[in-house]
Design an enzyme around this catalytic site. Sequence first.
Site, mmCIF file in Angstrom:
data_model
loop_
_atom_site.group_PDB
_atom_site.id
_atom_site.type_symbol
_atom_site.label_atom_id
_atom_site.label_comp_id
_atom_site.label_asym_id
_atom_site.label_seq_id
_atom_site.Cartn_x
_atom_site.Cartn_y
_atom_site.Cartn_z
ATOM 1 N N ARG A 57 0.776 -1.293 -0.169
ATOM 2 C CA ARG A 57 0.047 0.074 -0.064
ATOM 3 C C ARG A 57 0.757 1.163 -0.041
ATOM 4 O O ARG A 57 0.697 2.395 -0.598
ATOM 5 C CB ARG A 57 -0.965 -0.061 1.095
ATOM 6 C CG ARG A 57 -1.913 1.143 1.221
ATOM 7 C CD ARG A 57 -2.913 0.955 2.221
ATOM 8 N NE ARG A 57 -3.779 1.952 2.454
ATOM 9 C CZ ARG A 57 -4.167 2.667 3.324
ATOM 10 N NH1 ARG A 57 -3.540 2.622 4.535
ATOM 11 N NH2 ARG A 57 -5.070 3.800 3.393
ATOM 12 N N HIS A 61 0.408 4.328 -2.503
ATOM 13 C CA HIS A 61 0.164 5.848 -1.991
ATOM 14 C C HIS A 61 1.406 6.820 -2.517
ATOM 15 O O HIS A 61 1.305 7.829 -2.659
ATOM 16 C CB HIS A 61 0.236 5.869 -0.658
ATOM 17 C CG HIS A 61 -1.406 5.336 0.090
ATOM 18 N ND1 HIS A 61 -2.136 6.330 0.634
ATOM 19 C CD2 HIS A 61 -2.023 4.530 -0.457
ATOM 20 C CE1 HIS A 61 -3.227 5.727 0.870
ATOM 21 N NE2 HIS A 61 -3.207 4.748 0.042
ATOM 22 N N ASN A 88 -3.249 9.457 4.041
ATOM 23 C CA ASN A 88 -1.926 8.745 4.296
ATOM 24 C C ASN A 88 -1.620 8.477 5.958
ATOM 25 O O ASN A 88 -0.834 7.674 6.167
ATOM 26 C CB ASN A 88 -0.736 9.462 3.895
ATOM 27 C CG ASN A 88 -0.681 9.354 2.336
ATOM 28 O OD1 ASN A 88 -1.159 8.482 1.902
ATOM 29 N ND2 ASN A 88 0.139 10.506 1.917
#
Length: 239
Positions: A57, A61, A88
């Site tokens: 992930r 991001h 985030n």
Amino acid sequence: MAVNIFFCVALISSLIIISNASLVVNFYKDPKAEELVREEMIAIQNEDPTLMPALLRLHFHDCFVRGCDASVLLNSWNGTAEKDAPPNLSLRGFNAIERIKTKLEKSCRGIVSCADVLAIAARDAVYLSHGPDYDVRTGRRDGNTSSAAEALLNLPPANGNISESLELYAEKNLTAKDLVAQHTFGVAHCTSFSDRLYNFTGKGDQDPSLNSTYAEKLKQECLIGNNTTVVEMNNQACL
Ligand code: HEM
């Protein structure tokens, strides 16, 4: 942890295309660089297997904002870096990347970019979680700009609905299959979906589109106001 991440290869390939078309396999001529990352990833997995999905992930991001340039790792003194943006705040695995980078610096100082560390670590996370192994094209350069505002513009909100998510995916040439495949491992914080359980329209109601048996199971795990509990994405107990 049940894992079904076969399609992640397609996904990661897409992320790589998004980031840079001129990257090459084996950019670091000495194969030791990728070997060192994998060695450290095995140690990290042994200590905390939940970091594997977190590292996949983290790469995504990073890539959705300014391309895959490690800008997600930068800190700011006034809370305005990418990592400070709401989407985030639930990212994990920063220490693991730091740990891998430190190991690389000891062997080949100043050579391997943080952006490539993120990409290689994501590949290894998939592989070590019983997904496929695949070549990672490398040669990324690290960025030196990181903006919370840009992250907010480019990253999906944690509570976005499926149509919004699919639209965002389509913008990056990703499909619904990619979206499902990526979320077959790892965890979600109760806060990311508790409004669907307890307050969908602001009137203390449940999202009517949510399977009611599944919703009941989730409620047992996510009590009202619980901000810290996480549940497995691929939650067999909930099926
Ligand atoms: C529209 C796009 C997306 C949306 C709306 C979305 C949403 C989310 C949400 C809400 C979570 C839970 C976060 C938490 O509460 O801790 C999550 C976790 C996760 N996402 Fe996504 N995501 C998207 C795209 C992606 C992509 C492109 C990837 C992979 C390349 C990905 C991989 C993951 C993984 C592996 C986790 C588990 C992380 C962990 O265990 O810490 N997601 N996602």
